[in-house]
Design a protein around this motif. Structure first.
Motif, PDB file in Angstrom:
ATOM      1  N   GLY A 103      41.114  53.746  42.439  1.00 24.19           N
ATOM      2  CA  GLY A 103      40.479  53.921  43.942  1.00 24.19           C
ATOM      3  C   GLY A 103      39.455  53.579  44.621  1.00 24.19           C
ATOM      4  N   ARG A 104      39.097  52.549  43.597  1.00 21.70           N
ATOM      5  CA  ARG A 104      37.217  52.373  44.102  1.00 21.70           C
ATOM      6  C   ARG A 104      37.030  51.043  45.507  1.00 21.70           C
ATOM      7  N   ALA A 105      36.509  51.572  46.239  1.00 18.64           N
ATOM      8  CA  ALA A 105      36.453  50.602  47.205  1.00 18.64           C
ATOM      9  C   ALA A 105      36.153  48.803  46.284  1.00 18.64           C
ATOM     10  N   ASP A 106      34.907  48.404  45.513  1.00 17.41           N
ATOM     11  CA  ASP A 106      34.830  47.187  44.982  1.00 17.41           C
ATOM     12  C   ASP A 106      36.348  46.764  44.091  1.00 17.41           C
ATOM     13  N   GLY A 107      37.421  47.163  43.803  1.00 16.69           N
ATOM     14  CA  GLY A 107      37.851  46.923  42.884  1.00 16.69           C
ATOM     15  C   GLY A 107      38.218  47.022  41.862  1.00 16.69           C
ATOM     16  N   ARG A 108      37.519  47.769  40.800  1.00 12.22           N
ATOM     17  CA  ARG A 108      36.810  48.012  39.693  1.00 12.22           C
ATOM     18  C   ARG A 108      38.279  48.297  39.219  1.00 12.22           C
ATOM     19  N   SER A 109      38.686  48.186  38.130  1.00  6.49           N
ATOM     20  CA  SER A 109      39.756  49.157  37.461  1.00  6.49           C
ATOM     21  C   SER A 109      40.169  48.772  35.970  1.00  6.49           C
ATOM     22  N   VAL A 110      40.643  49.939  35.038  1.00  3.41           N
ATOM     23  CA  VAL A 110      41.082  49.624  33.784  1.00  3.41           C
ATOM     24  C   VAL A 110      41.496  48.872  32.964  1.00  3.41           C
ATOM     25  N   ARG A 111      41.362  47.865  32.194  1.00  4.48           N
ATOM     26  CA  ARG A 111      42.671  46.780  31.403  1.00  4.48           C
ATOM     27  C   ARG A 111      43.179  47.846  30.413  1.00  4.48           C
ATOM     28  N   ILE A 112      44.209  47.711  29.529  1.00  2.00           N
ATOM     29  CA  ILE A 112      44.053  48.744  28.978  1.00  2.00           C
ATOM     30  C   ILE A 112      45.451  47.496  27.978  1.00  2.00           C
ATOM     31  N   HIS A 113      44.879  47.302  26.532  1.00  2.00           N
ATOM     32  CA  HIS A 113      45.729  46.868  26.074  1.00  2.00           C
ATOM     33  C   HIS A 113      45.391  47.196  24.211  1.00  2.00           C
ATOM     34  N   PRO A 114      46.695  47.083  23.402  1.00  2.00           N
ATOM     35  CA  PRO A 114      46.454  47.549  22.626  1.00  2.00           C
ATOM     36  C   PRO A 114      45.158  47.076  21.233  1.00  2.00           C
ATOM     37  N   THR A 115      44.602  45.889  21.688  1.00  2.00           N
ATOM     38  CA  THR A 115      43.241  46.590  21.346  1.00  2.00           C
ATOM     39  C   THR A 115      42.261  46.887  21.685  1.00  2.00           C
ATOM     40  N   GLY A 116      42.282  47.264  23.241  1.00  2.00           N
ATOM     41  CA  GLY A 116      41.091  48.151  23.848  1.00  2.00           C
ATOM     42  C   GLY A 116      41.073  47.841  24.666  1.00  2.00           C
ATOM     43  N   TRP A 117      40.555  48.956  25.979  1.00  2.00           N
ATOM     44  CA  TRP A 117      40.307  49.203  26.937  1.00  2.00           C
ATOM     45  C   TRP A 117      39.188  49.314  27.399  1.00  2.00           C
ATOM     46  N   ASP A 118      39.164  48.234  28.637  1.00  2.00           N
ATOM     47  CA  ASP A 118      37.537  47.983  29.056  1.00  2.00           C
ATOM     48  C   ASP A 118      38.113  47.680  30.683  1.00  2.00           C
ATOM     49  N   ILE A 119      36.556  47.854  31.625  1.00  2.00           N
ATOM     50  CA  ILE A 119      36.389  48.248  32.913  1.00  2.00           C
ATOM     51  C   ILE A 119      36.336  46.182  33.736  1.00  2.00           C
ATOM     52  N   ARG A 120      36.695  45.822  34.193  1.00  2.00           N
ATOM     53  CA  ARG A 120      37.101  44.749  35.744  1.00  2.00           C
ATOM     54  C   ARG A 120      37.374  44.653  36.575  1.00  2.00           C
ATOM     55  N   THR A 121      37.370  43.713  37.314  1.00  2.00           N
ATOM     56  CA  THR A 121      38.303  43.913  38.747  1.00  2.00           C
ATOM     57  C   THR A 121      39.027  42.613  37.897  1.00  2.00           C
ATOM     58  N   PRO A 122      40.421  42.899  38.148  1.00  2.00           N
ATOM     59  CA  PRO A 122      41.598  41.529  38.157  1.00  2.00           C
ATOM     60  C   PRO A 122      41.638  40.552  38.799  1.00  2.00           C
ATOM     61  N   ASP A 123      42.353  39.811  38.349  1.00  2.00           N
ATOM     62  CA  ASP A 123      42.472  38.888  38.527  1.00  2.00           C
ATOM     63  C   ASP A 123      43.569  38.671  40.010  1.00  2.00           C
ATOM     64  N   PRO A 124      43.550  38.489  41.214  1.00  2.00           N
ATOM     65  CA  PRO A 124      44.418  39.045  42.652  1.00  2.00           C
ATOM     66  C   PRO A 124      45.728  38.796  42.124  1.00  2.00           C
ATOM     67  N   ARG A 125      45.967  37.475  42.018  1.00  2.00           N
ATOM     68  CA  ARG A 125      47.012  37.179  41.089  1.00  2.00           C
ATOM     69  C   ARG A 125      47.921  37.321  40.194  1.00  2.00           C
ATOM     70  N   GLU A 126      47.279  38.414  39.282  1.00  2.00           N
ATOM     71  CA  GLU A 126      47.808  38.737  38.101  1.00  2.00           C
ATOM     72  C   GLU A 126      48.448  40.345  39.145  1.00  2.00           C
ATOM     73  N   VAL A 127      47.552  41.088  39.110  1.00  3.00           N
ATOM     74  CA  VAL A 127      47.559  42.571  40.106  1.00  3.00           C
ATOM     75  C   VAL A 127      46.958  42.659  41.618  1.00  3.00           C
TER      76      VAL A 127
END
Length: 492
Positions: free
Chosen positions: A110-134
């Protein structure tokens, strides 16, 4: 320069818009605008107070020194942009959680900069998703979440359990399983029903669970008076929490069933005679209340009772929520750590439970932690079956009649004959009056038994329908006792 040589305002706006924004449409034909490189999308026709595309386009034109344009030019430009976007590829928009590439899922902070959490069975990290992915869609119900803390070693889960007043360890593990399920966009999760005596902190506990997913602005609401308002509220957010329920109408019960497992509503589009628009929804739902009266069987299979107890030490609201806000990044980080472990765990899918996806998640949680969530979930469903039977006199009468049927045998009668039989059994020799809602015709009895069929089957009474050359019949049977299915045997 003559007026004929001037570039029309609508073309200036259109050129600027197409160079700074990406336009696409969803499956229902709604056109969205997405600033280049940013994952948040806004419907171009939105007039909402959370910031419409028209507003951000006007601000961009002004700040870049291009000018201020009148409403007619802006409308003509947006009409053209919308028409052009209808030829683009279809892409969905999501609220709060979304599926990603390679089996990953995303959590919108919910941040103005668009940073989100990517959750994967190998781990999670914080990044800005590709607009064509999400593509994120935001409303006034989309609160901001803090940046989660990494490597918490499970400390956040312990902190959450200390703040909530859950009565048992089984209740705690079911609450954890529900929170993990809220982070999976494709998993329908049962609705937690926080119950307990007055002063047990049901509303406070519900707010805490909601705010882990929705941020500190997330809150509980009163149940809307009609289904349309409920659907509108549900579609605008991710977790919907209804507070202090004291009565549940059949219409509200049916609506809740649709929210939990998913449904679609079709309405006439405004200012049209024949056009329609579709609203699809499946959302996590949370309820609080002391007692809602009789629970219908179909809703009982979609509930997750979480019992709370009265705290021994009371705290002020200001102190409690200040502490919660401080530990929320740690709680969220621990929840993400545990979610990664659960998704990487291997477990068999229980095939005897209606909410099979959630049951599988509980089995994965057990494989990762050994908490016993699946056994707790089975026990909660068993308790709900008891609640349904205690609130339904017809179910009690059928069980009383079935107790006289020899195991491994069945009885067949028409619906009218069953109505006469069960009515006589309930009224007894003293001919006591029939309760309100008792079936008055064979057809009504048959419909009621269809609703009660799963509940009665859980108590060893099987109901089936068939037809002979002469008429239709209803069969009530008690199967011969046998070993429990492997999954159930393992659970207990």
């Amino acid at each position: 320069m003559s007026d004929d040589d001037k570039t029309p305002a609508r073309e200036i706006i259109t050129d600027y818009a197409q160079s700074h924004f990406r336009y696409f449409r969803t499956a229902d034909g709604t056109v969205y605008a997405q600033r280049n490189g940013h994952p948040v999308a806004r419907p171009i026709r939105s007039q909402g107070t959370t910031g419409s595309h028209r507003q951000e386009l006007m601000v961009g034109l002004f700040r870049d020194g291009i000018g201020v344009f009148n409403g007619t030019a802006m409308k003509e430009a947006l009409d053209l942009i919308e028409a052009l976007a209808l030829t683009e590829d279809v892409q969905p928009v999501h609220i709060r959680v979304a599926p990603g590439y390679d089996g990953a899922t995303w959590l919108d902070l919910g941040r103005a900069d668009g940073r989100s959490v990517r959750i994967h069975p190998t781990g999670w990290d914080i990044r800005t998703p590709d607009p064509r992915e999400v593509c994120w869609r935001r409303t006034q119900l989309t609160g901001e979440l803090p940046l989660p803390v990494k490597d918490t070693d499970g400390k956040g889960i312990d902190l959450l359990m200390r703040l909530c007043n859950f009565a048992t360890a089984e209740t705690e593990c079911l609450a954890i399983a529900w929170l993990i399920g809220c982070l999976a966009p494709a998993v329908p999760v049962p609705a937690p029903f926080l119950t307990g005596p007055q002063g047990a902190g049901k509303s406070t506990g519900g707010r805490m669970l909601v705010r882990i997913i929705e941020g500190m602005t997330g809150d509980l609401r009163r149940a809307p008076k009609d289904e349309e308002n409920l659907i509108t509220a549900v579609a605008a957010g991710w977790v919907t929490a209804l507070d202090n329920l004291s009565h549940m109408t059949p219409e509200l019960s049916d609506a809740m069933c649709c929210i939990v497992t998913g449904a679609e509503n079709v309405k006439r589009a405004l200012f049209t005679d024949g056009d329609v628009f579709r609203v699809g929804y499946r959302r996590p739902l949370l309820l609080t209340g002391i007692d809602v009266g009789v629970i219908r069987p179909d809703l009982a299979e979609r509930l997750l009772p979480l019992r709370l107890e009265r705290p021994r030490v009371r705290r002020t609201e200001a102190e409690l929520w200040s502490d919660f806000a401080q530990v929320l990044p740690v709680i969220l980080g621990s929840l993400l750590d545990l979610t990664v472990q659960v998704r990487a765990a291997q477990a068999d899918i229980p095939t005897d439970l209606r909410m099979a996806d959630f049951a599988h998640l509980c089995a994965q949680l057990d494989a990762a932690t050994g908490l016993g969530a699946l056994a707790a979930y089975r026990a909660s469903l068993d308790d709900l079956n008891d609640d349904v039977i205690e609130g339904d006199l017809l179910a009690q009468t059928v069980l009383r009649h079935a107790a006289g049927i020899e195991a491994g045998t069945e009885q067949r009668m028409t619906s009218a004959e069953w109505l006469h039989c069960l009515t006589g059994l309930y009224a007894g020799e003293e001919c006591r009056p029939l309760p309100k809602g008792w079936p008055t015709t064979g057809k009504v009895l048959s419909d009621r038994l269809k609703r009660l069929q799963p509940t009665l089957a859980a108590r060893g009474v099987l109901i089936d329908w068939g037809r002979t050359n002469a008429s239709r019949y209803i069969e009530i049977a008690r199967p011969a006792a046998g070993p429990p299915p492997p999954e159930q045997a393992a659970a207990f």
